[in-house]
Design a protein around this motif. Structure first.
Motif, short mmCIF file in Angstrom:
data_model
loop_
_atom_site.label_atom_id
_atom_site.label_comp_id
_atom_site.label_asym_id
_atom_site.label_seq_id
_atom_site.Cartn_x
_atom_site.Cartn_y
_atom_site.Cartn_z
N GLY A 280 0.76 -1.24 0.00
CA GLY A 280 0.00 0.00 0.00
C GLY A 280 0.79 1.28 0.00
O GLY A 280 0.19 2.36 -0.04
N VAL A 281 2.12 1.22 0.04
CA VAL A 281 2.90 2.45 0.09
C VAL A 281 2.70 3.27 -1.19
O VAL A 281 2.52 4.49 -1.13
N GLU A 282 2.70 2.60 -2.33
CA GLU A 282 2.50 3.31 -3.60
C GLU A 282 1.14 4.00 -3.64
O GLU A 282 1.02 5.15 -4.09
N ALA A 283 0.12 3.33 -3.15
CA ALA A 283 -1.23 3.92 -3.13
C ALA A 283 -1.29 5.13 -2.21
O ALA A 283 -1.94 6.14 -2.52
N VAL A 284 -0.61 5.05 -1.07
CA VAL A 284 -0.56 6.19 -0.15
C VAL A 284 0.15 7.36 -0.82
O VAL A 284 -0.32 8.50 -0.76
N ALA A 285 1.26 7.08 -1.47
CA ALA A 285 2.00 8.14 -2.15
C ALA A 285 1.13 8.82 -3.20
O ALA A 285 1.09 10.06 -3.27
N GLU A 286 0.46 8.04 -4.00
CA GLU A 286 -0.41 8.62 -5.03
C GLU A 286 -1.54 9.45 -4.42
O GLU A 286 -1.89 10.51 -4.93
N ALA A 287 -2.09 8.97 -3.30
CA ALA A 287 -3.17 9.69 -2.63
C ALA A 287 -2.68 10.99 -2.01
O ALA A 287 -3.48 11.90 -1.76
N LEU A 288 -1.38 11.09 -1.78
CA LEU A 288 -0.80 12.34 -1.28
C LEU A 288 -0.42 13.28 -2.43
O LEU A 288 -0.77 14.45 -2.44
N TRP A 289 0.35 12.77 -3.37
CA TRP A 289 0.93 13.63 -4.41
C TRP A 289 -0.11 14.22 -5.35
O TRP A 289 -0.04 15.40 -5.70
N TYR A 290 -1.09 13.42 -5.78
CA TYR A 290 -2.06 13.92 -6.77
C TYR A 290 -2.88 15.11 -6.27
O TYR A 290 -3.03 16.10 -6.99
N PRO A 291 -3.40 15.10 -5.05
CA PRO A 291 -4.12 16.30 -4.58
C PRO A 291 -3.21 17.53 -4.46
O PRO A 291 -3.67 18.65 -4.68
N ILE A 292 -1.95 17.30 -4.13
CA ILE A 292 -1.02 18.43 -4.06
C ILE A 292 -0.82 19.01 -5.45
O ILE A 292 -0.87 20.23 -5.64
N TRP A 293 -0.60 18.15 -6.44
CA TRP A 293 -0.47 18.63 -7.82
C TRP A 293 -1.76 19.28 -8.29
O TRP A 293 -1.74 20.32 -8.94
N ASP A 294 -2.90 18.67 -7.96
CA ASP A 294 -4.20 19.22 -8.37
C ASP A 294 -4.43 20.60 -7.77
O ASP A 294 -5.13 21.43 -8.37
N ALA A 295 -3.86 20.85 -6.60
CA ALA A 295 -3.98 22.16 -5.96
C ALA A 295 -3.02 23.18 -6.56
O ALA A 295 -2.99 24.33 -6.14
N ALA A 296 -2.20 22.73 -7.53
CA ALA A 296 -1.24 23.58 -8.24
C ALA A 296 -0.06 24.00 -7.36
O ALA A 296 0.54 25.05 -7.58
N ALA A 297 0.27 23.18 -6.37
CA ALA A 297 1.45 23.43 -5.56
C ALA A 297 2.69 22.85 -6.24
O ALA A 297 2.60 21.81 -6.89
N ARG A 298 3.80 23.53 -6.11
CA ARG A 298 5.07 22.98 -6.59
C ARG A 298 5.54 21.97 -5.55
O ARG A 298 5.59 22.27 -4.36
N LEU A 299 5.88 20.78 -6.02
CA LEU A 299 6.19 19.68 -5.11
C LEU A 299 7.52 19.04 -5.48
O LEU A 299 7.74 18.66 -6.62
#
Length: 161
Positions: free
Chosen positions: A81-100
């Motif tokens: 589940g680590v990959e799924a957690v990472a995706e659940a974190l990174w995608y909303p950050i990108w969707d919010a237009a934050a530089r990550l």
């Protein structure tokens, strides 16, 4: 909430200036990311063993500026589940237009990369837990500082350059 709206919420507080502005923005982003983390790992997941969302660099130092990017490390000790957690974190950050600037690593991987990359080593010196396993974050932070102490004579001249 968009990244711009998050930053604007703090910027609109006229009484919040200087270090207070940095701390207020950091606190707000911590709350946002903790919510994302908890949504990703499930109820009660904020203290989940073996998984830690960590802030690095200026964000780790609680010096997040209105124009800063988010420098994040998802530390894990393996498991499903680590990959799924990472995706659940990174995608909303990108969707919010934050530089990550982000990475997903086991502790030994994070430290190995830091031995080869001065920028990564410096970022780990400011590692701060945002959500997850406090013992995991503390252990990697301590090991990163010990690694820096052991290699600073070799690395310090690189900073001068």
């Amino acid at each position: 909430m968009s990244w711009a709206a998050l930053r604007q919420r703090v910027a609109d507080q006229e009484a919040v200036v200087g270090e207070g502005l940095l701390g207020a923005l950091t606190d707000l982003v911590d709350q946002w990311l903790t919510g994302l983390f908890e949504a990703a790992v499930g109820p009660g997941g904020a203290g989940r063993p073996g998984l830690a969302l960590c802030a690095l660099g200026s964000y780790g130092r609680r010096e997040l500026c209105l124009g800063s990017d988010l420098d994040l490390l998802l530390l894990h000790e393996g498991g499903d589940g680590v990959e799924a957690v990472a995706e659940a974190l990174w995608y909303p950050i990108w969707d919010a237009a934050a530089r990550l600037d982000h990475a997903v690593r086991r502790p030994e991987e994070a430290l190995a990369v830091a031995r080869e990359d001065l920028r990564v080593q410096l970022g780990l010196l400011d590692l701060r837990l945002v959500a997850g396993d406090p013992a995991l974050a503390a252990r990697v932070g301590e090991q990163a500082r010990a690694q820096w102490a052991a290699s600073s004579a070799r690395l310090a001249p690189l900073l001068a350059d």
